[in-house]
Design a protein around this motif. Structure first.
Motif, short mmCIF file in Angstrom:
data_model
loop_
_atom_site.label_atom_id
_atom_site.label_comp_id
_atom_site.label_asym_id
_atom_site.label_seq_id
_atom_site.Cartn_x
_atom_site.Cartn_y
_atom_site.Cartn_z
N ILE A 181 1.07 -1.12 -0.01
CA ILE A 181 0.01 0.20 -0.09
C ILE A 181 0.98 1.28 0.18
CG2 ILE A 181 -1.81 -1.14 1.31
CD1 ILE A 181 -0.80 0.24 3.83
N SER A 182 0.47 2.20 -0.35
CA SER A 182 1.16 3.73 -0.25
C SER A 182 0.42 4.53 0.89
CB SER A 182 0.78 4.42 -1.58
OG SER A 182 1.64 3.77 -2.72
N VAL A 186 5.11 6.54 0.34
CA VAL A 186 6.23 5.34 0.79
C VAL A 186 5.14 4.34 0.59
CG1 VAL A 186 7.49 4.41 2.30
CG2 VAL A 186 7.29 6.84 2.21
N GLU A 187 5.87 3.37 -0.11
CA GLU A 187 5.38 1.93 -0.23
C GLU A 187 5.63 0.98 0.93
OE1 GLU A 187 3.66 0.40 -3.46
OE2 GLU A 187 3.42 2.58 -3.48
N GLY A 219 11.72 -3.78 7.32
CA GLY A 219 11.32 -5.05 6.57
C GLY A 219 11.40 -4.73 5.01
N LYS A 220 10.41 -5.15 4.29
CA LYS A 220 10.30 -4.85 2.97
C LYS A 220 9.49 -3.72 2.37
CE LYS A 220 9.41 -10.04 2.74
NZ LYS A 220 8.74 -11.19 2.41
N SER A 221 9.42 -2.98 3.42
CA SER A 221 8.87 -1.57 3.02
C SER A 221 9.89 -0.53 2.55
CB SER A 221 8.09 -0.74 4.28
OG SER A 221 6.83 -1.51 4.52
N SER A 222 9.37 0.43 1.80
CA SER A 222 10.54 1.32 1.19
C SER A 222 11.09 2.21 2.24
CB SER A 222 9.74 2.45 0.25
OG SER A 222 9.31 1.41 -0.97
N GLY A 223 12.13 3.00 1.94
CA GLY A 223 12.36 4.03 2.99
C GLY A 223 13.64 3.77 3.35
N THR A 234 20.07 10.90 9.99
CA THR A 234 20.29 9.54 9.55
C THR A 234 21.50 9.05 9.95
OG1 THR A 234 21.01 10.23 7.39
CG2 THR A 234 18.67 10.00 7.58
N TRP A 235 22.46 9.57 10.76
CA TRP A 235 23.81 9.14 10.95
C TRP A 235 23.49 8.11 11.86
CZ3 TRP A 235 28.49 12.76 11.33
CH2 TRP A 235 28.68 13.18 10.00
N LYS A 236 24.24 7.06 11.92
CA LYS A 236 24.40 5.88 12.72
C LYS A 236 25.33 6.01 13.78
CE LYS A 236 24.71 2.96 9.15
NZ LYS A 236 24.71 1.61 8.18
N ILE A 237 25.32 6.90 14.71
CA ILE A 237 26.18 7.23 15.42
C ILE A 237 25.80 7.08 17.25
CG2 ILE A 237 27.16 9.12 14.17
CD1 ILE A 237 25.73 11.21 16.04
N ILE A 238 24.62 6.43 17.33
CA ILE A 238 24.35 6.40 18.72
C ILE A 238 25.09 4.92 19.22
CG2 ILE A 238 22.44 5.34 20.30
CD1 ILE A 238 20.44 7.29 18.78
N PRO A 239 26.03 5.02 20.13
CA PRO A 239 26.57 3.62 20.71
C PRO A 239 25.60 2.91 21.36
CG PRO A 239 27.08 5.45 22.07
CD PRO A 239 26.30 6.04 21.14
#
Length: 231
Positions: free
Chosen positions: A13-14, A19-20, A74-78, A169-174
């Motif tokens: 679905i959208s 977003v799908e 999962g299989k959703s967009s984003g 969006t940075w992956k900086i959380i320890p």
């Protein structure tokens, strides 16, 4: 899925942001479902594989089970593992679940929510959004309270808030290995590690901030979640 007792279906679905989103359902094959159950998966997880056992068992017990992968999951967009606004996730679930409930064959059926971990928090937020809509909920290790010695100081929260708007969006959380911390069964840990649709990286900054603030809000408003039977 090769199983004569249940029928498994997938679709997309959208959402309101275009977003799908991936959806799945497990339905009893030989008789009318006695009620509807809607799955809310945890952070970094998804429905079709990690909650397959739950969906299958409930469908065999006579329930129609519906799941949706959140945006970025999962299989959703984003962007994988990214939640820019947890309220958007709640709205997406609310809209999709309502669309299932509004089908003619479902209008008279009871409606239940089932949430694991962060999905438990989403269940509580869905109930608070429409407290008279749901007939009950099942919470599995719900994310509704942070242990006191794990709560960051107010100045740290302020800094995280500002940074999350600059580098969201940075992956900086320890963090410790989330799989080891959240799952006790070694067999289940390996299944999650081998699931290509489960996010395994460090939490993204905005995602962590959204989850943290939501847990604080839920903890301070638990008294508003008493109008629906919960297990």
């Amino acid at each position: 899925m090769a199983n004569d007792d249940i029928k498994y279906e997938e679709g997309y679905i959208s959402n309101a942001r275009g977003v799908e989103l991936f959806t799945c359902q497990w339905i009893p094959s030989h008789h009318e479902p006695k009620a509807l159950i809607f799955l809310c998966h945890g952070y970094a997880m998804e429905c079709s594989i990690s909650m397959r056992g739950t969906g299958t068992r409930l469908a065999k017990a006579g329930f129609a089970v519906h799941g949706v992968d959140y945006e970025g999951h999962g299989k959703s967009s984003g962007l994988q593992g990214y939640i820019s606004n947890l309220n958007d996730v709640v709205d997406d679930c609310s809209v999709y679940f309502a669309s299932v409930c509004e089908k003619e064959e479902n209008k008279r059926k009871q409606k239940f929510l089932l949430g694991e971990s962060m999905g438990g928090a989403i269940v509580l937020m869905l109930h608070r959004k429409e407290p008279t809509f749901w007939d009950g909920a099942i919470l599995v290790a719900p994310m509704c309270k942070i242990v006191e010695d794990m709560k960051p100081r107010p100045i740290v929260i302020t800094i995280l808030s500002k940074l999350s708007n600059v580098i969201p969006t940075w992956k900086i959380i320890p963090s410790e290995d989330i799989i080891d911390r959240a799952i006790k069964s070694e067999e289940w840990r390996e299944e999650v590690r081998n699931n290509p649709y489960c996010y395994k990286g460090r939490p993204r900054l905005k995602t962590g901030y959204e989850i943290f603030m939501a847990s604080l809000d839920i903890e301070s408003n638990l008294d508003k979640s008493t109008g629906v039977p919960m297990l």
